[in-house]
Write an enzyme that holds these catalytic residues in place. Structure first.
Site, PDB file in Angstrom:
ATOM      1  N   LYS A  34      -9.429 -21.631 -11.770  1.00 34.72           N
ATOM      2  CA  LYS A  34      -8.398 -22.636 -11.462  1.00 34.72           C
ATOM      3  C   LYS A  34      -7.004 -22.030 -11.585  1.00 34.72           C
ATOM      4  O   LYS A  34      -6.060 -22.513 -10.942  1.00 34.72           O
ATOM      5  CB  LYS A  34      -8.568 -23.866 -12.347  1.00 34.72           C
ATOM      6  N   THR A  90      -3.495 -28.009 -14.061  1.00 30.65           N
ATOM      7  CA  THR A  90      -2.800 -26.742 -13.877  1.00 30.65           C
ATOM      8  C   THR A  90      -2.062 -26.665 -12.550  1.00 30.65           C
ATOM      9  O   THR A  90      -1.053 -25.968 -12.438  1.00 30.65           O
ATOM     10  CB  THR A  90      -3.805 -25.574 -13.983  1.00 30.65           C
TER      11      THR A  90
END
Length: 317
Positions: free
Chosen positions: A182, A239
Site C-alpha cells: 500500500k 495512507t
C-alpha cells in the site's frame, strides 16, 4: 512486561498505548543521550504534547529490553541489521511493526525474522494507524498476524488496550504484503494529487493499485480475505488519503517538483523496487508499481506515466 525496540514516533506511540492498559514497557533507543533525555523529560520531540506514562522506561541498554515479547519498531531496511547484531533476541516472540519489502532478498519482515533468527516466534502488527493518533489515545484498529493461532490469541489479549483494538490472523504473508504494497500505491496517489491530476485519478489508482496488491499476495500464497481487511484495504485507504502519511507526502512532493526531507524514512521507495523485481521474476502484472519505479528513477515523466496507464489494453474488471 514487554519491550519496544525503536524510539521513533511509532515505537513511542505503541509504548504509550500499551502502558495505558497497565503494562510495564521498556522503550529502547539506539542513542544513549536521546534515551536519557526522554527518560528525564518524559517526552519524545517527535510526538509533541504526548507525555510518557510512568510505566514506560526509556533505556539505551539493550539488555534491559530483553523481555519475552519484543516489538521491533525499526525501519524495514534496518530490521535485518538489528537482528544480526543482537542474536540474544532468539527464542523470544518478535513482533515486527514495520511495513515493507527488503531490498535484495525481497522478503517481508516476518520472513526476515525467520531467516535471521529461526528459533524466534515471528509476528507482525500492522494496519491503518498514525503514531500521533495512537499516542493521543484516539481509536485505532490493527491486525496482529502470527502463524500459530493459540500464540496469536495470547498475544492479542496481551497487547490490546482501551483505544487500540487488535484483530488476529494466521496469514502472515497477506498481512505483511498489505502493509508493504500500500505504500507504493500511496506514493502514486501523492504524485497524482501533487501533479494536479485530481481526486478521480487518485480513486482509480487506489482501486487498481488494490488489484495489484491482491495479485501479488495471492501469487505468494496469501489468503484473499486478508487483503480486504485492516492490513490491506484499511491501510491503503488511510495512507492514500492523508498528508500524515510519509509515502503520500513524498509522492505529493514529487508531483509538485518540491524537495523532500532526505532524513525522513519513506518505506515505499525501497518496497517499490523490491516488489517490481519480484513481480517480474514471478510474471505478476504490476503496472502502477512499474510506473512509480520509473518515475523515481527519472526515466518517466508523470504525465507520460499517466498516459501509459490509460493506454493499457481494455480489459474486464
Amino acid at each position: 512486561m514487554i519491550s519496544v525496540l525503536g524510539s521513533g514516533a511509532f515505537g513511542t506511540a505503541l509504548a504509550v498505548a500499551f502502558a495505558h492498559s497497565g503494562t510495564s514497557v521498556t522503550l529502547w533507543a539506539r542513542n544513549a543521550d536521546a534515551a536519557k533525555t526522554m527518560q528525564a523529560t518524559r517526552a519524545n520531540p517527535r510526538l509533541p504534547g504526548v507525555e510518557l506514562p510512568e510505566t514506560v522506561s526509556v533505556t539505551a541498554d539493550f539488555a534491559d529490553a530483553l523481555t519475552d515479547v519484543v516489538l521491533l519498531a525499526v525501519p524495514m531496511q534496518k530490521l535485518r541489521g538489528l537482528l544480526e547484531t543482537h542474536p540474544e533476541l532468539t527464542s523470544r516472540t518478535l513482533i515486527a511493526c514495520c511495513k515493507g519489502v527488503e531490498l535484495g532478498t525481497q522478503l517481508g519482515p516476518v520472513a526476515v525474522i525467520r531467516d535471521v533468527l529461526p528459533d524466534a516466534t515471528p509476528a507482525i502488527l500492522t494496519g491503518p494507524s498514525f503514531a500521533a493518533d495512537i499516542a493521543r489515545g484516539l481509536p485505532t484498529a490493527l491486525t496482529l498476524a502470527v502463524s500459530n493461532e493459540n500464540t496469536g490469541k495470547a498475544l492479542q489479549q496481551r497487547l490490546i488496550s482501551p483505544n487500540l483494538r487488535i484483530y488476529r490472523t494466521t496469514d502472515t504473508v497477506g498481512a505483511e504484503l498489505g502493509g508493504a504494497l500500500k505504500n507504493v500505491i500511496a506514493i502514486a496517489c501523492g504524485i497524482a494529487i501533487g501533479a494536479g491530476l485530481g481526486d478521480s485519478a487518485r480513486a482509480a489508482l487506489m482501486t487498481r493499485g488494490y488489484a495489484e496488491m491482491k495479485r501479488m499476495a495471492q501469487a505468494l500464497g496469501a489468503k484473499p480475505d486478508t487483503l480486504s481487511g485492516l492490513s490491506g484495504f484499511g491501510d491503503l485507504t488511510l495512507t492514500c488519503s492523508s498528508e500524515q502519511s510519509r509515502n503520500f507526502s513524498f509522492g505529493l512532493s514529487l508531483g509538485r517538483s518540491d524537495a523532500y526531507d532526505p532524513t525522513v524514512t519513506v518505506e515505499g521507495d525501497a518496497t517499490a523496487r523490491a516488489s517490481l523485481a519480484r513481480a517480474k521474476a514471478m510474471q505478476v502484472d504490476m503496472p502502477i508499481t512499474q510506473a512509480v519505479v520509473a518515475i523515481l528513477d527519472g526515466g518517466l515523466q508523470i504525465r507520460d506515466a499517466m498516459e501509459m496507464l490509460l493506454a493499457r489494453p481494455p480489459k474486464e474488471e
